[in-house]
Design a protein around this motif. Structure first.
Motif, PDB file in Angstrom:
ATOM      1  N   ARG A  27     -63.654  32.562 -76.130  1.00  0.00           N
ATOM      2  CA  ARG A  27     -64.368  33.665 -75.457  1.00  0.00           C
ATOM      3  C   ARG A  27     -65.666  33.139 -74.818  1.00  0.00           C
ATOM      4  NH1 ARG A  27     -64.228  36.909 -80.007  1.00  0.00           N
ATOM      5  NH2 ARG A  27     -62.019  37.361 -79.760  1.00  0.00           N
ATOM      6  N   GLU A  31     -66.714  33.090 -70.844  1.00  0.00           N
ATOM      7  CA  GLU A  31     -67.920  33.811 -70.392  1.00  0.00           C
ATOM      8  C   GLU A  31     -68.912  32.865 -69.738  1.00  0.00           C
ATOM      9  OE1 GLU A  31     -67.927  37.264 -73.764  1.00  0.00           O
ATOM     10  OE2 GLU A  31     -69.630  35.888 -73.718  1.00  0.00           O
ATOM     11  N   ASP A  55     -59.345  36.159 -70.284  1.00  0.00           N
ATOM     12  CA  ASP A  55     -59.845  37.537 -70.315  1.00  0.00           C
ATOM     13  C   ASP A  55     -61.370  37.570 -70.337  1.00  0.00           C
ATOM     14  OD1 ASP A  55     -57.409  38.800 -70.189  1.00  0.00           O
ATOM     15  OD2 ASP A  55     -57.153  38.917 -72.365  1.00  0.00           O
ATOM     16  N   ALA A  56     -61.967  36.668 -71.110  1.00  0.00           N
ATOM     17  CA  ALA A  56     -63.435  36.654 -71.206  1.00  0.00           C
ATOM     18  C   ALA A  56     -64.051  36.338 -69.848  1.00  0.00           C
ATOM     19  CB  ALA A  56     -63.879  35.627 -72.247  1.00  0.00           C
ATOM     20  N   GLN A  59     -63.522  39.403 -67.559  1.00  0.00           N
ATOM     21  CA  GLN A  59     -64.397  40.523 -67.932  1.00  0.00           C
ATOM     22  C   GLN A  59     -65.846  40.265 -67.530  1.00  0.00           C
ATOM     23  OE1 GLN A  59     -63.469  41.174 -72.084  1.00  0.00           O
ATOM     24  NE2 GLN A  59     -61.417  41.853 -71.479  1.00  0.00           N
TER      25      GLN A  59
END
Ligand code: AMP
Length: 195
Positions: A27, A31, A55-56, A59
């Motif tokens: 994650r 990010e 996904d991180a 997002q």
């Protein structure tokens, strides 16, 4: 969406692993890449650490390039949410495209697929096929046994210090990512410090 400042190819497990620290670091890596205006290049699946990192990054507003062979679209749950999802014919094509689209490579914890990809870009680097930096993220000592073995291989004169010097291992994702981006010459230190 602006042009990404850099592209990092992340190799990691198609499983989440036993230690929650592995999911946490996947994650953080996703990010970090997004927050620093980077682009994540990866194998294009939704499962395991691969899906978590993608996904991180998504997002956090980042660009994610997924590259998956047709034969693995179902098995690895191709990630339709990628900024670009490339479905290719073969595993060789996947690896070639991942390598071409990247400025640097980072291996997170993973299994034999991850190891194979890591060793391939490492051997290609020593043969001079590319000069992109390579990092090994040693989260929760996952790679300590491998690094110990490689030191043994050097001691036994099947490897040398120059080959070992082609990879950078760290247990701290932020430091390692910064080092990779700076070694690739893609962002001045001051710019990375600000974020
Ligand atoms: P693993 O680390 O085994 O969970 O696999 C991580 C990723 O590596 C998955 O997307 C696999 O499809 C991929 N993979 C497995 N074998 C290979 C291979 N020979 N070359 C490139 N990627 C592979």
């Amino acid at each position: 969406m602006t042009t990404p400042a850099f592209s990092i190819c992340v190799y990691c497990g198609s499983r989440p692993g036993a230690n929650p620290a592995f999911m946490e670091v996947a994650r953080s890596v996703g990010e970090w890449i997004a927050r620093h205006n980077g682009q994540l290049v990866y194998g294009g699946g939704r499962n395991g650490l691969m899906g978590i990192a993608a996904d991180a990054a998504l997002q956090a507003g980042g660009r994610v390039i997924g590259i998956i062979p047709q034969a693995l679209v179902e098995k690895e749950w191709a990630h339709e949410g990628c900024t670009e999802l490339h479905v290719v014919d073969t595993m060789h094509e996947r690896k070639r495209m991942m390598a071409e689209r990247a400025d640097a490579f980072l291996a997170l914890p993973g299994g034999i697929g991850t190891l194979e990809e890591l060793f391939e870009v490492w051997t290609w680097r020593q043969l001079g096929y590319h000069d992109k930096p390579i990092g090994i993220l040693n989260t929760a000592h996952y790679y300590t046994g491998l690094l110990t073995f490689l030191a043994h291989a050097k001691e036994q004169q099947f490897m040398n210090a120059q080959q070992m010097g082609l990879v950078c291992a760290s247990d701290t994702s932020d430091l390692l990512l910064r080092e990779l981006v700076q070694t690739a010459g893609l962002a001045p230190a001051a710019q990375l410090e600000q974020i």
